[in-house]
Write an enzyme that holds these catalytic residues in place. Structure first.
Site: not given
Length: 502
Positions: A193, A269, A303, A400
């Site tokens: 995807k 992750e 990230c 984040e």
């Protein structure tokens, strides 16, 4: 203040490609979605539509899984000798480099990756990662076991089956190759995807893989949305494993879907809030630019961004001053411009999210040292932003942001900064800047994170595994650790003639 490009780059030197592939890629063919629906992919520089892409849904995922399942159960890819998979993967890597300018431009158009970086480094590195896994494809083997009884035994290492890859939007090429390269070397088939924000290069790579000789059904690409296509992959009964990179919230949903369907294996992750720790024995002139890059690279949309900057009190003022000096040379503008350091955020949603975090920081009492505003121009551009007087309980220190926002905090001792660095739900990466070997060893062993960089940052390499602790997920991408997650062990035993086991 930071510089801003005027947008008058010499575009005659950069060939903006015409988008060639916008349909789903299933069983070796580009096809329309069953519903016929499409969605726009937007150029974050201009807020204009680049192309309309076929929107995959559950029914399309079903077709893609059916193709991948047939290719795994009956096709040649898992049954090829490793040397044949190696040959095809090497050809795939060559084709990537032959088309690197077009691929780099697609990722700049779609994701605002800096074109000069994509062209000169990212596509080459992605091709080298494919070559790394090509070299491993013919070295996958089991072991002969020394049994305590009269039995001959050995292990076979086999591909895990059909894999669902759900990839994020921040580095479309890297994320595609990190997932696909290891899975292909292992002999798996897959459904990918592609992120709805950045589907274009994934479809191009599917085309190149077929050109290289990857059999039909082995790679299937279904662009679409998480709540439809992503959810269908996570819960599909004929998918044996899901590998996901993205937010922690979505990672929870994927685990739940995997557990309540066929108990498929999951590799996650997830998010990060990585500390970048600066001790007072460093050369500030060298480390300040590194801190800036660690936090602002790719508009902060990475990230492992080192967005929590901890600076020891003895050099705190000097460090902040040097950071501001360095920021004066930082140029925000069109990512096709080779003089630009920072492009736009990927889309309007991310742009507004980052601006809302900046407002949180101001309301909570952090000092806005510089930046904090959108640029007065078309596109999703935000000034690089530095907060000081940040405390551990502030939202900008805990969550984040995934944008060009740095939080700088002061510390006194090694013990204090270890505690502060670990005071987060995340554990993805960390940077430790010191010339003292004892401090480097102590801190790197004490921080609960999957990746530690000492006196460097973003030191990625083909053999260097990336993955997190705590709510940053589990499992690794890159290196041989990534290959192993797409393999499973089968133990086989045979009694030796005249043994009591007969």
């Amino acid at each position: 203040m930071t510089g801003e490009s005027n947008g008058n780059l010499e575009k005659s030197t950069i060939k903006i490609p015409k988008v060639k592939y916008t349909k789903l890629f299933i069983n070796g063919e580009f096809v329309d979605s069953i519903s016929g629906r499409t969605f726009p992919t937007i150029d974050p520089r201009t807020e204009e539509v680049i192309a309309y892409v076929s929107e995959g849904d559950k029914e399309d995922v079903d077709l893609a899984v059916k193709a991948a399942r047939h290719a795994f159960d009956h096709g040649p890819w898992p049954r090829f000798p490793g040397c044949e998979r190696r040959r095809i993967l090497l050809k795939f890597a060559d084709l990537m480099e032959e088309n690197l300018e077009e691929l780099a431009a697609l990722d700049t158009l779609d994701a605002a990756n800096l074109y000069s970086v994509a062209k000169n480094m990212l596509i080459h590195d992605a091709a080298e990662l494919i070559r790394f896994y090509a070299g491993a494809a013919d070295k996958i083997h089991g072991e002969t076991l020394k049994m305590s009884k009269e039995v001959q035994a050995y292990t076979l290492i086999e591909p895990i089956g059909v894999v669902g890859h759900i990839i994020p939007w921040n580095f479309p090429t890297q994320m595609f190759v990190m997932k696909v390269g290891a899975a292909l070397a292992a002999g798996c088939t897959m459904v990918i995807k592609a992120a709805e924000q950045t589907p274009l290069s994934a479809l191009y790579y599917a085309h190149l893989a077929k050109q290289a000789g990857v059999p039909d059904g082995v790679i299937n690409v279904v662009p679409g949305f998480g709540h439809t296509a992503g959810a269908a992959i996570s819960s599909h009964m004929d998918i044996d494993m899901v590998s996901f990179t993205g937010s922690t919230v979505t990672g929870h949903r994927i685990m739940q879907a995997a557990a309540t369907s066929n108990l498929k294996q999951v590799c996650l992750e997830l998010g990060g809030k990585s500390p970048f720790i600066v001790f007072d024995d460093v050369d500030v002139d060298k480390i300040a630019p590194l801190a800036l890059s660690a936090s602002l690279y790719n508009q902060g949309q990475i990230c492992v961004a080192g967005s929590r900057i901890f600076v020891q009190e003895g050099i705190y003022d000097k460090f902040v001053g040097r950071l501001l000096e360095e920021l004066k040379t930082w140029v925000v503008g069109d990512p096709f411009d080779p003089n630009v350091n920072q492009g736009p955020q990927v889309d309007k949603e991310q742009y507004e999210k980052v601006l809302s975090y900046i407002e949180h920081g101001k309301r909570e009492g952090a000092t806005l040292l510089t930046g904090g505003k959108p640029l007065d121009r078309k596109g999703y551009y935000i000034e690089p932003t530095i907060f000081t007087d940040v405390t551990d309980d502030m939202i900008i220190a805990k969550e984040e942001i995934f944008g060009p926002v740095m939080s700088i905090m002061k510390f006194k001792s090694v013990e204090e900064v270890i505690k502060k660095a670990n005071s987060t739900k995340y554990g993805l990466a960390a940077g430790v800047m010191t010339n003292n070997l004892n401090i480097a060893n102590t801190v790197s062993r004490s921080i609960r994170a999957g990746t530690i960089w000492i006196n460097c940052y973003f030191a990625f390499d083909y053999d260097f595994p990336i993955g997190g602790y705590k709510r940053s997920g589990f499992g690794k991408d890159m290196g041989m650790d990534a290959l192993r997650k797409y393999l499973q062990v089968k133990a086989i035993a045979t009694p030796i003639f005249n043994s009591p086991w007969l």
